[in-house]
Design an enzyme around this catalytic site. Structure first.
Site, PDB file in Angstrom:
ATOM      1  CG  HIS A  55      27.582  28.942  10.314  1.00  0.00           C
ATOM      2  ND1 HIS A  55      26.652  28.851   9.312  1.00  0.00           N
ATOM      3  CD2 HIS A  55      28.745  29.291   9.708  1.00  0.00           C
ATOM      4  CE1 HIS A  55      27.212  29.120   8.148  1.00  0.00           C
ATOM      5  NE2 HIS A  55      28.497  29.379   8.360  1.00  0.00           N
ATOM      6  CD  GLU A  57      22.385  28.543  13.335  1.00  0.00           C
ATOM      7  OE1 GLU A  57      21.414  29.084  12.784  1.00  0.00           O
ATOM      8  OE2 GLU A  57      23.574  28.804  13.031  1.00  0.00           O
ATOM      9  CB  SER A  80      16.360  31.795   8.618  1.00  0.00           C
ATOM     10  OG  SER A  80      15.955  30.597   8.012  1.00  0.00           O
ATOM     11  CB  CYS A  82      23.210  28.432   6.469  1.00  0.00           C
ATOM     12  SG  CYS A  82      24.304  27.347   7.416  1.00  0.00           S
ATOM     13  CB  CYS A  85      22.899  25.617  10.777  1.00  0.00           C
ATOM     14  SG  CYS A  85      24.528  26.377  11.065  1.00  0.00           S
TER      15      CYS A  85
END
Length: 149
Positions: A55, A57, A80, A82, A85
């Protein structure tokens, strides 16, 4: 209210998201900064690398490498985070998260706040437009990314 530093690194997160979109991946970008200093930026690379946990992040955190502490950093993300993360943000003690948008995907902001994380949602129109376009164009890939059938 976003500071000039916040605006700069949120834009970098958006640019990473756009690069991921242009590569055929999920358009989610992120940046990790300590004050005015960028530690790293990254983007969702699940498609590009065939890695289910790549992901945006996570990519930024990997690129930042080991840090003695994260308690003086801010994580910027175009979307935003998940739950995976979000858990990493809490595990590492990242005290502040600036989110580009949570209209197309959200739900973990209150959980972050309940754990003492300062959460700012920018409602950035570029981030919203990019994700809206992606979800419309590739609904199956989006469902896969958020682990929905």
């Amino acid at each position: 209210m976003l500071s000039d530093t916040d605006k700069k690194y949120l834009r970098l997160a958006y640019d990473e998201a756009k690069a991921g979109y242009d590569e055929g991946g999920c358009p989610i970008g992120s940046a990790l900064a300590r004050g005015d200093s960028l530690l790293a930026s990254g983007r969702n690379q699940r498609v590009q690398k065939g890695d289910p946990i790549a992901h945006g992040e996570m990519d930024a955190l990997r690129k930042a490498g080991r840090q003695k502490t994260y308690r003086d950093t801010t994580l910027y993300t175009s979307l935003s985070p998940c739950m995976m993360c979000t858990g990493t943000i809490i595990q590492f003690g990242i005290p502040r998260v600036v989110i580009g948008e949570n209209q197309t995907f959200g739900g973990n902001e209150d959980f972050l706040r309940s754990r003492g994380v300062e959460v700012i949602v920018a409602d950035d129109t570029d981030c919203i437009e990019l994700m809206t376009t992606f979800i419309r164009e590739k609904p199956e890939l989006w469902a896969e990314d958020i682990a929905e059938d």
